[in-house]
Design a protein around this motif. Structure first.
Motif, short mmCIF file in Angstrom:
data_model
loop_
_atom_site.label_atom_id
_atom_site.label_comp_id
_atom_site.label_asym_id
_atom_site.label_seq_id
_atom_site.Cartn_x
_atom_site.Cartn_y
_atom_site.Cartn_z
N PHE A 70 67.68 45.26 44.16
CA PHE A 70 66.69 45.78 43.21
C PHE A 70 66.55 44.78 42.07
CE2 PHE A 70 68.08 49.72 45.24
CZ PHE A 70 66.87 50.36 45.48
N THR A 71 65.34 44.27 41.87
CA THR A 71 65.09 43.31 40.81
C THR A 71 64.05 43.86 39.84
OG1 THR A 71 63.27 42.17 41.94
CG2 THR A 71 65.51 41.42 42.42
N SER A 72 63.97 43.26 38.66
CA SER A 72 62.93 43.60 37.70
C SER A 72 62.77 42.45 36.72
CB SER A 72 63.27 44.88 36.93
OG SER A 72 62.31 45.11 35.90
N THR A 73 61.56 41.96 36.59
CA THR A 73 61.30 40.88 35.63
C THR A 73 61.17 41.42 34.21
OG1 THR A 73 58.94 41.04 36.11
CG2 THR A 73 60.21 39.40 37.35
N ARG A 74 61.29 42.75 34.06
CA ARG A 74 61.20 43.37 32.74
C ARG A 74 62.57 43.86 32.27
NH1 ARG A 74 56.59 47.79 33.27
NH2 ARG A 74 57.10 48.02 31.06
N ASP A 75 63.63 43.39 32.91
CA ASP A 75 64.99 43.80 32.57
C ASP A 75 65.47 43.00 31.36
OD1 ASP A 75 67.79 44.19 32.46
OD2 ASP A 75 67.82 44.67 34.60
N LYS A 76 65.46 43.64 30.20
CA LYS A 76 65.84 42.95 28.96
C LYS A 76 67.33 42.62 28.91
CE LYS A 76 62.11 44.89 26.09
NZ LYS A 76 61.42 45.54 27.23
N ALA A 77 68.15 43.46 29.52
CA ALA A 77 69.59 43.19 29.53
C ALA A 77 69.89 41.90 30.29
CB ALA A 77 70.33 44.35 30.18
N LEU A 78 69.17 41.68 31.39
CA LEU A 78 69.38 40.45 32.16
C LEU A 78 68.77 39.25 31.45
CD1 LEU A 78 68.92 41.66 35.85
CD2 LEU A 78 71.02 41.35 34.52
N GLU A 79 67.74 39.47 30.64
CA GLU A 79 67.20 38.38 29.83
C GLU A 79 68.24 37.90 28.83
OE1 GLU A 79 63.59 39.53 27.96
OE2 GLU A 79 62.50 39.86 29.84
N VAL A 80 68.94 38.86 28.22
CA VAL A 80 70.00 38.51 27.27
C VAL A 80 71.13 37.79 28.00
CG1 VAL A 80 71.76 39.43 25.73
CG2 VAL A 80 69.46 40.39 25.67
N SER A 81 71.49 38.29 29.18
CA SER A 81 72.56 37.68 29.96
C SER A 81 72.20 36.24 30.33
CB SER A 81 72.82 38.49 31.23
OG SER A 81 73.84 37.91 32.01
N ARG A 82 70.94 36.02 30.69
CA ARG A 82 70.49 34.67 31.02
C ARG A 82 70.61 33.76 29.80
NH1 ARG A 82 64.34 33.96 32.78
NH2 ARG A 82 64.13 34.67 30.61
N TRP A 83 70.21 34.27 28.64
CA TRP A 83 70.30 33.49 27.41
C TRP A 83 71.75 33.14 27.09
CZ3 TRP A 83 72.34 34.95 22.51
CH2 TRP A 83 72.09 34.03 21.48
N LEU A 84 72.65 34.11 27.23
CA LEU A 84 74.06 33.90 26.93
C LEU A 84 74.71 32.90 27.89
CD1 LEU A 84 75.22 37.56 26.14
CD2 LEU A 84 74.95 35.67 24.51
N SER A 85 74.16 32.82 29.11
CA SER A 85 74.74 31.92 30.11
C SER A 85 74.09 30.54 30.08
CB SER A 85 74.59 32.52 31.52
OG SER A 85 73.22 32.64 31.86
N GLY A 86 73.31 30.28 29.04
CA GLY A 86 72.70 28.96 28.90
C GLY A 86 71.41 28.79 29.67
N GLY A 87 70.72 29.92 29.91
CA GLY A 87 69.43 29.84 30.58
C GLY A 87 69.49 29.90 32.09
N ILE A 88 70.66 30.23 32.65
CA ILE A 88 70.80 30.31 34.10
C ILE A 88 70.26 31.65 34.59
CG2 ILE A 88 72.41 30.32 36.04
CD1 ILE A 88 74.26 28.56 34.37
N SER A 89 69.34 31.63 35.53
CA SER A 89 68.69 32.85 36.01
C SER A 89 69.69 33.82 36.63
CB SER A 89 67.61 32.50 37.04
OG SER A 89 66.59 31.74 36.45
N ARG A 90 69.42 35.11 36.42
CA ARG A 90 70.22 36.16 37.04
C ARG A 90 69.45 36.67 38.25
NH1 ARG A 90 73.83 33.97 34.75
NH2 ARG A 90 75.31 35.65 35.19
N VAL A 91 70.16 37.03 39.29
CA VAL A 91 69.52 37.47 40.53
C VAL A 91 68.58 38.64 40.28
CG1 VAL A 91 69.89 38.46 42.82
CG2 VAL A 91 71.41 36.66 41.99
N GLY A 92 69.04 39.63 39.50
CA GLY A 92 68.26 40.84 39.28
C GLY A 92 67.07 40.67 38.37
#
Length: 204
Positions: A70-92
């Protein structure tokens, strides 16, 4: 694993999806194969580095269970996670549409829940906004069969998401795909801060 159990479905969410995928990878590495009883793995909003997941997937070997993501391009939590990881995309949080045909060849169904209205302001639990999806998951996890076989389970989840809007889901393509394309996707060299994979070989 108990001999009384003949059908296992694993459901994991967010950061728990990394643990689930890593556990399956570990079993496959130790036992040379994932038990056939593990037939379905559902990853909801997976907070996994997309390259790390590719390595985990490769190391599970050829006899993997069917995956539903299950993915969502509107997932704000994963946007934060991507930012914290240095811009590395999250699967979800990644639009996997360009890869759905190849992923389908590999036994992975992708369900985009971006259009599902969620009471969660972060959009991190969008899949839970569909009563039909929850019913099917509960039915599956309760040990009840879902008609249509293993592929049918993913298809019915996709249909449930789609009932909330045509754009709520992008199902995997059913057209034949040259397996060499799948090998390219999984085996191409990819280097991250956590390890490297070259032609399917991994080092952390």
């Amino acid at each position: 694993m108990s001999p009384d159990v003949d059908d296992v479905t694993i459901l994991a969410h967010s950061m728990g999806t990394w643990l689930a995928a890593e556990a399956l990878r570990g079993v496959a590495m130790r036992k040379k194969s994932i038990p056939a009883k593990v037939r379905n793995v559902v990853l909801a909003s997976p907070d996994i580095d997309i390259d790390v997941f590719r390595r985990q997937f490769v190391e599970m070997g050829p006899n993997r269970p069917r995956f539903t993501i299950f993915t969502s391009t509107r997932d704000k939590a994963l946007e934060v996670s991507r930012w914290l990881s240095g811009g590395i995309s999250r699967v979800g949080g990644t639009d996997l549409t360009p890869y759905t045909a190849v992923l389908g060849e590999l036994g992975v169904a992708v369900i985009d829940t971006s259009a599902i209205a969620s009471g969660d302001s972060l959009g991190h639990n969008a899949f839970a906004g569909s009563p039909e999806i929850i019913r099917l998951l509960a039915q599956r996890l309760g040990g009840q069969s879902v008609s249509g076989g293993e592929a049918g389970f993913a298809d019915r989840l996709a249909a449930a998401a789609g009932s909330l809007g045509r754009s709520a889901t992008r199902k995997t393509a059913t057209v034949p795909v040259d397996s060499s394309e799948a090998r390219k996707l999984l085996k191409r060299e990819s280097t991250t801060s956590t390890g490297q994979i070259v032609d399917g070989q991994i080092s952390y």
